[in-house]
Every structure is written in structure tokens, then in C-alpha cells.
Design a protein around this motif. Structure first.
Motif, PDB file in Angstrom:
ATOM      1  N   UNK A 361       0.826  -1.216   0.000  1.00 48.01           N
ATOM      2  CA  UNK A 361       0.000   0.000   0.000  1.00 48.01           C
ATOM      3  C   UNK A 361       0.858   1.263   0.000  1.00 48.01           C
ATOM      4  N   UNK A 362       0.437   2.253  -0.776  1.00 47.85           N
ATOM      5  CA  UNK A 362       0.997   3.609  -0.702  1.00 47.85           C
ATOM      6  C   UNK A 362      -0.160   4.549  -0.389  1.00 47.85           C
ATOM      7  N   UNK A 363       0.017   5.384   0.635  1.00 48.17           N
ATOM      8  CA  UNK A 363      -1.060   6.266   1.107  1.00 48.17           C
ATOM      9  C   UNK A 363      -0.592   7.710   0.993  1.00 48.17           C
ATOM     10  N   UNK A 364      -1.224   8.475   0.094  1.00 50.61           N
ATOM     11  CA  UNK A 364      -0.951   9.913  -0.017  1.00 50.61           C
ATOM     12  C   UNK A 364      -1.947  10.636   0.878  1.00 50.61           C
ATOM     13  N   UNK A 365      -1.458  11.152   2.019  1.00 45.58           N
ATOM     14  CA  UNK A 365      -2.345  11.858   2.945  1.00 45.58           C
ATOM     15  C   UNK A 365      -2.410  13.334   2.575  1.00 45.58           C
ATOM     16  N   UNK A 366      -3.274  14.087   3.286  1.00 39.00           N
ATOM     17  CA  UNK A 366      -3.394  15.517   3.011  1.00 39.00           C
ATOM     18  C   UNK A 366      -2.210  16.293   3.567  1.00 39.00           C
ATOM     19  N   UNK A 367      -1.475  15.686   4.516  1.00 39.04           N
ATOM     20  CA  UNK A 367      -0.293  16.356   5.059  1.00 39.04           C
ATOM     21  C   UNK A 367       0.913  16.027   4.191  1.00 39.04           C
ATOM     22  N   UNK A 368       1.769  17.024   3.979  1.00 38.55           N
ATOM     23  CA  UNK A 368       2.989  16.812   3.199  1.00 38.55           C
ATOM     24  C   UNK A 368       4.060  16.228   4.112  1.00 38.55           C
ATOM     25  N   UNK A 369       4.554  15.027   3.753  1.00 38.69           N
ATOM     26  CA  UNK A 369       5.563  14.372   4.578  1.00 38.69           C
ATOM     27  C   UNK A 369       6.852  15.189   4.603  1.00 38.69           C
ATOM     28  N   UNK A 400      13.366  10.582 -15.390  1.00 42.80           N
ATOM     29  CA  UNK A 400      12.254  10.691 -16.345  1.00 42.80           C
ATOM     30  C   UNK A 400      10.935  10.947 -15.627  1.00 42.80           C
ATOM     31  N   UNK A 401      10.729  10.261 -14.503  1.00 43.13           N
ATOM     32  CA  UNK A 401       9.486  10.463 -13.752  1.00 43.13           C
ATOM     33  C   UNK A 401       9.456  11.866 -13.151  1.00 43.13           C
ATOM     34  N   UNK A 402      10.613  12.360 -12.730  1.00 41.52           N
ATOM     35  CA  UNK A 402      10.700  13.745 -12.232  1.00 41.52           C
ATOM     36  C   UNK A 402      10.244  14.723 -13.309  1.00 41.52           C
ATOM     37  N   UNK A 403      10.711  14.522 -14.551  1.00 45.00           N
ATOM     38  CA  UNK A 403      10.326  15.423 -15.649  1.00 45.00           C
ATOM     39  C   UNK A 403       8.837  15.341 -15.924  1.00 45.00           C
ATOM     40  N   UNK A 424       6.375  20.374  -3.179  1.00 41.96           N
ATOM     41  CA  UNK A 424       6.602  19.302  -2.204  1.00 41.96           C
ATOM     42  C   UNK A 424       5.500  18.244  -2.303  1.00 41.96           C
ATOM     43  N   UNK A 425       4.290  18.703  -2.588  1.00 41.06           N
ATOM     44  CA  UNK A 425       3.171  17.763  -2.770  1.00 41.06           C
ATOM     45  C   UNK A 425       3.443  16.853  -3.970  1.00 41.06           C
ATOM     46  N   UNK A 426       3.910  17.436  -5.058  1.00 42.41           N
ATOM     47  CA  UNK A 426       4.245  16.652  -6.249  1.00 42.41           C
ATOM     48  C   UNK A 426       5.342  15.635  -5.943  1.00 42.41           C
ATOM     49  N   UNK A 427       6.356  16.096  -5.190  1.00 43.75           N
ATOM     50  CA  UNK A 427       7.473  15.218  -4.847  1.00 43.75           C
ATOM     51  C   UNK A 427       7.005  14.061  -3.968  1.00 43.75           C
ATOM     52  N   UNK A 452      -1.723  20.957 -16.091  1.00 45.42           N
ATOM     53  CA  UNK A 452      -0.818  20.165 -16.918  1.00 45.42           C
ATOM     54  C   UNK A 452      -0.247  18.988 -16.126  1.00 45.42           C
ATOM     55  N   UNK A 453       0.119  19.224 -14.863  1.00 49.53           N
ATOM     56  CA  UNK A 453       0.622  18.131 -14.025  1.00 49.53           C
ATOM     57  C   UNK A 453      -0.494  17.118 -13.750  1.00 49.53           C
ATOM     58  N   UNK A 454      -1.725  17.609 -13.577  1.00 51.42           N
ATOM     59  CA  UNK A 454      -2.859  16.701 -13.348  1.00 51.42           C
ATOM     60  C   UNK A 454      -3.075  15.774 -14.546  1.00 51.42           C
ATOM     61  N   UNK A 455      -3.011  16.318 -15.757  1.00 46.84           N
ATOM     62  CA  UNK A 455      -3.215  15.463 -16.943  1.00 46.84           C
ATOM     63  C   UNK A 455      -2.107  14.419 -17.046  1.00 46.84           C
ATOM     64  N   UNK A 456      -0.881  14.785 -16.670  1.00 51.63           N
ATOM     65  CA  UNK A 456       0.224  13.821 -16.712  1.00 51.63           C
ATOM     66  C   UNK A 456       0.067  12.758 -15.627  1.00 51.63           C
TER      67      UNK A 456
END
Length: 600
Positions: A361-369, A400-403, A424-427, A452-456
Motif C-alpha cells: 500500500x501507498x497512502x498519499x495523505x493531506x499532510x505533506x511528509x 524521467x518520472x521527475x520530468x 513538495x506535494x508533487x514530490x 498540466x501536471x494533473x493530466x500527466x
């Protein structure tokens, strides 16, 4: 003929060595409803600040028509922390004056859920200082919408609003007579409200007629004709257009683009994802069991959020989870995560959660780690993994994933401590995907991401072979990335909605109408509470309010300490843990306060 309200003539703005805007000329006319889109950092906020005369251009000029009254919603409010909500929003109007004003009633009900501001400790008499950033933002928006302006300039107005609030705001803005210029990444909202689009790119601004759907077509067509080098971006736009034309609900009642041309443009674009193939692949990775919930009850402190839930997340399931704030969406995901973390040893207060043995499992919470602020972006990703398998034979390196997530080669060497909140959220999301999970829990993943980031991100998730639950107020993202929608309607149950979020909005409206019809009965029941019980409730309420004040003071001190020790990673982690404990304690006290308020 529409009156011209604002003229932007040959405007340029440079920060450091970078030209955000270069010789831009635009105009806003009476009745215009303009959506502003573009990558984070490309100058959207700078453009609207200059439009509202909050910032001066380096060259060129911005002129307003005589007597133009404008209202601006910025990312940071200017509310008086010592004032009450009543003073900031309603000013000195007597109760019978504002309550008799249909516009004020509509705004308060639409943004806060009722004239008495349910959820705020003292309703309209709540002091603004201790409130959260999201609550302050709603107050600033309400204050703006109650006033009359010729031009409204809004920067991310849908932030911190739930699905119902966004739906209400879209209707409200469509019915207003004032012109509108709005920066937002909420694509459903853009389609509902806007009649023109401004796309800010590399110092220039491209204008398009129509809402977001029309903009996607026109941009794809423009990039095709121009045969630009950005093949990857063009393919993403064409893929999104294909989804809009083929599978999504109608986005505009009268599309302005030619249907034939749109269909020709997307004729060789496959569907966003092959669901049966992904389901087969997910089953081979996960087996038959992912998460099985049997007769589960979920609580937050003393409050029961969900009762006797029997539900299953199977291999390859892509679930959208919507519901009113406080209904238990995040609590449900946390209960499932805890069962996975402890291999079934930690269970909810009632019932059982069974977890498949192969679940990762990977959990993206609302808080930025928190990350070591001295690490470079690329290093932070490479510490998770050097390469990632995205399924269907697709593989990407960390770079590549960073780009893909908007971190170009130069940005990849930026220290984490220098990143904005959105970056930081993107990272954080990038590091989660790099760890090759087979189950994803995404809690508000669209926060701080540009379109643009959302579509990617959507493109990456299209081919991702696993199970997924998405909590989001972004209707477009939920509809685009998930196959089924479930709702928590605030009545401790979980329901599947065959017609998706439209059905959710309809059900919520019916519940509100039923509650309004039953209001006299509720008042009569409240009156039957004994005087002794009322006194006891009031006494405990006062005690809780004192405790909440103390928590607020402690949180302020902790925030100050985090700022002072920003370079000490271990200290920041320790302070952040203390801050989360306080937040949990606050939530429990607030739940108890709401229960007591009914008796008092």
C-alpha cells in the motif's frame, strides 16, 4: 455592445532572470467569465494581481474603466484575526436586515451549510483568529460574494470547498452579472462557469473561446497545426479530448468547437485505459483478496462515523470516494491502512478488515511528509528507487518520472527545502509511485497541482495496474481516473452511486430538503431536554472551549519552533509529530463540542 472594463497593454514582468510575462496585451469586457490556466510558476497569479492593480508591471500599463469596482480573492486573506465572522462578513447589519436579504442567505448557506454556520464553534460570533486556513478562506470568499462588484478576480476559489460547495459556487457565479477572471485547476468548474480561457505559457498568454472542453480541443488543434516539438504534451491533450468526447458527461451545453473536427482529431486515440487487461494484471499481482471489510464500525473519538459496513476493494478496482466533510472518508482509509500495517492485528472498534498477503500500500495523505531539506529533488526520489515499473512494459528512470511531474533537469537539483508547498506535494506523490505499490490510497491528490501536471498524473494512472481509492473534491479527476463512485452521506453508511457525483449532489439536496421539513420536530425535541441537562452541557462546553484555546496556543508555538529549526530534520520531525497529536486531540474535542451543543 459590451463595455470594456480592463485593458492590459504590452505588459511585461521579470523576476530575477526569468520573464514571466513578455509583451502581453489582453482585455476584460462586461459579462466576461475568463478562466486562467497554465503551469505553476508560469505567471498566472502575477497576471491577475496586475489585472487587479495589486502589482505593477515592469513595462506596459493596466487601465480600468472609470468607476470600476473590483473584488479580489488572493491566496492569503486580509481578515482581522481579532474580529468575528459576523463583523467581517455581515458588518453592522441587524439580524432582521441580513436574514431578509436573499443574496446573503444564499451565500451563507452555499459556503457554510446553513445560516448558523454549523461547524463553527460560536456560529457567526466565532472569532477568526483560531480558525484554520480553509475556514478563513471561505469567510474571505463569503465577504467578497456578498458585496457588489463590476469585476471579480479569484485565485483558486475552489480550494477547501467540498463537492457541494463547488457546485453551489459555479451556479452562483453563472448567475452574477459581474465580470469574472478566475485562476483554478478545477476543470469541471472551468467548464461550468467560463466562457473564455487564458492559457499562460512561457511569457505569453493564448486566448480561447469557450470553457475547458473547448480550450482542450482548440489547443490540441493549434499544436497540431503548428507541429510543435512538444509531442508528449500534444498527445496528453489529445488523450484528454478523446475522453471528453467519448466517455465523459457533456461538459458544455453548446460546445463551440466543430464536432466533426474533434472526432477527426481523436480517431486514432485509444480509450484512456483497457480496464479488463488492467484487471487481469492486477489480479496476478494481488491475488483475489485486497481489502475485505465485514460489519466494520469506524469512530473518531466518541463519534461513530460509519456503522456495520460490509465492503470489498478487489484487484484492479478504481474507486472514487465522496462525502460531506467529517463523514469519515479519511478515517475509513486510515482504518484500512492500520489493518495493513499491523497485518490484521489492529482492527476498527467493530467488525474486521481482512488484508491480502501480497498488498503493498501507498497512502498519499493531506499532510505533506517531511523530508531532509538539504536533499536535492532527484536524490529524494532515487533514495526510494532508481527505476520504476509502470506496468504494460513501461519503465521509467527517477529522472524521467521527475520530468513527467514538472521537475525539469535544472529543478531536479533544487534542495527540497527551497520547494513551494505545491512542489513538495508533487514530490511526495512521485516518491510514492516510485516505490511500485500495488494499492494506492489518494487523499486529495489534486491539491496544489496545476492542470498540466494533473493530466500527466492521470496519464500515469491510466496504465497503473493495481487497486485504487481516490478521495477528492475535484469532480473531473474523480470521473477521469476511477470507474465507480461510493458516497458517505453523513448517515454512517456507505453507498455505491451508479450515476456518480451527479447522483451524490441529488441525494444531498433531498437530504437537506428532508432535514428542513423536519426542523420544527427537531426544535420540539430539543426543548424537551431538561434544564439540568442543559446546564451540565453548557458547563462542559465552556470547559472544552478553554481546552481548545490552549491547544491553539500550543499549535502556534509549535509552528514557530518548526520555523526556527527548519534545517534540523530530526527536530522538525519531532515537532511535527507533536503537532499531529494536537490536531487529533482538537478533532476529538470538536466532535464532543458538536454533540453537547445540541443539548445546550
Amino acid at each position: 455592445m459590451a463595455v470594456n472594463l480592463v485593458n492590459v497593454e504590452n505588459v511585461s514582468k521579470v523576476y530575477g532572470t526569468r520573464a514571466l510575462l513578455d509583451g502581453v496585451s489582453l482585455g476584460v469586457s462586461e459579462g466576461d467569465r475568463i478562466g486562467v490556466v497554465g503551469r505553476n510558476g508560469d505567471g498566472k497569479t502575477t497576471l491577475i494581481r496586475m489585472l487587479a492593480k495589486q502589482e505593477e508591471p515592469d513595462t506596459g500599463r493596466v487601465t480600468h474603466s472609470g468607476g470600476l469596482r473590483s473584488g479580489v480573492l488572493t491566496q492569503h486573506d486580509s481578515l482581522d484575526s481579532a474580529a468575528t465572522v459576523r463583523h467581517e462578513v455581515i458588518r453592522d447589519l441587524a439580524d432582521h436586515e441580513w436574514a431578509g436579504n436573499a443574496k446573503i442567505r444564499d451565500v451563507l448557506t452555499g459556503l457554510f451549510g446553513g445560516l448558523d454556520l454549523p461547524g463553527f464553534p460560536q456560529g457567526l460570533d466565532t472569532v477568526i483568529g483560531p480558525l484554520s486556513g480553509g475556514e478563513r478562506r471561505r469567510i474571505a470568499l463569503a465577504k467578497l460574494l456578498i458585496e457588489e462588484q463590476g469585476l471579480l478576480v479569484l485565485d483558486e476559489p475552489t480550494n477547501h470547498l467540498d463537492v457541494e460547495g463547488i457546485s453551489w459556487l459555479a451556479r452562483h457565479l453563472r448567475e452574477r452579472r459581474s465580470a469574472l477572471v478566475c485562476v483554478t485547476h478545477d476543470r469541471w468548474f472551468l467548464d461550468q462557469v467560463c466562457t473564455r480561457m487564458w492559457d499562460v505559457q512561457k511569457g505569453d498568454v493564448f486566448e480561447y473561446e469557450g470553457g475547458y472542453s473547448d480550450y482542450v480541443f482548440a489547443r490540441a488543434e493549434r499544436e497540431r497545426i503548428a507541429a510543435t516539438e512538444e509531442t508528449k504534451r500534444q498527445n496528453l491533450v489529445r488523450k484528454e479530448l478523446a475522453w471528453l468526447r467519448r466517455g465523459a458527461p457533456a461538459r458544455t451545453s453548446k460546445p463551440r468547437f466543430r464536432v466533426e473536427a474533434a472526432n477527426e482529431l481523436i480517431k486514432d486515440v485509444p480509450p484512456p485505459r483497457d480496464s479488463s487487461e488492467l484487471m487481469k494484471f492486477a489480479s496476478s499481482r494481488l491475488g483475489r483478496t485486497v481489502f475485505d471489510l465485514e460489519d466494520v464500525t469506524v469512530q473518531a473519538g466518541p463519534k461513530v462515523l460509519l456503522k456495520h459496513i460490509t465492503w470489498q476493494l478487489g484487484p484492479g478496482d478504481r474507486i472514487g470516494l465522496v462525502g460531506v466533510n467529517g463523514a469519515g472518508k479519511t478515517s475509513l482509509l486510515r482504518a484500512m491502512r492500520e489493518a495493513w500495517r499491523t497485518e490484521g492485528e489492529t482492527q476498527p472498534v467493530g467488525g474486521r478488515v481482512a488484508v491480502g498477503k501480497t498488498v503493498k500500500l501507498a497512502y498519499l495523505s493531506q499532510e505533506v511528509a517531511e523530508l531532509d531539506p538539504t536533499l536535492r529533488v532527484l536524490e529524494a526520489v532515487q533514495r526510494v528507487r532508481e527505476r520504476v515499473d509502470l506496468g504494460k512494459g513501461r519503465e521509467m528512470t527517477a529522472g524521467q518520472l521527475c520530468e513527467t511531474f514538472g521537475f525539469n533537469k535544472e529543478k531536479q537539483w533544487t534542495p527540497v527545502g527551497d520547494l513551494s508547498g505545491g512542489e513538495r506535494r508533487r514530490l511526495q506523490l512521485l516518491r510514492l509511485l516510485m516505490d511500485e505499490p500495488n494499492v494506492l490510497f489518494l487523499d486529495e491528490p489534486t491539491n496544489d497541482l496545476d492542470i498540466e501536471t494533473l493530466t500527466q498524473l492521470e496519464d500515469l494512472l491510466d496504465g497503473w495496474p493495481g487497486s485504487m481509492i481516490v478521495i477528492s473534491h475535484d469532480r473531473f479527476f474523480v470521473e477521469r481516473t476511477t470507474d465507480r463512485v461510493f458516497a458517505l452521506l453523513g448517515d454512517a453508511t456507505l453507498r455505491m452511486l451508479p450515476r456518480g457525483i451527479d447522483e451524490y449532489i441529488e441525494r444531498r439536496h433531498k437530504m437537506e430538503e428532508a432535514a428542513a421539513a423536519a426542523a420544527p420536530v427537531v426544535q420540539k425535541t430539543a426543548a424537551s431536554v431538561s434544564a439540568a441537562d442543559q446546564r451540565a452541557a453548557k458547563k462542559e462546553l465552556q470547559k472544552i472551549e478553554r481546552q481548545l484555546d490552549k491547544i491553539s496556543d500550543k499549535e502556534t508555538k509549535l509552528h514557530a519552533q518548526i520555523a526556527e529549526n527548519a534545517t534540523d530534520f530530526a527536530k522538525v520531525a519531532e515537532l511535527d509529530a507533536a503537532l499531529r497529536d494536537l490536531a487529533a486531540e482538537r478533532e476529538e474535542l470538536e466532535m464532543r463540542w458538536l454533540e453537547l451543543a445540541e443539548d445546550a
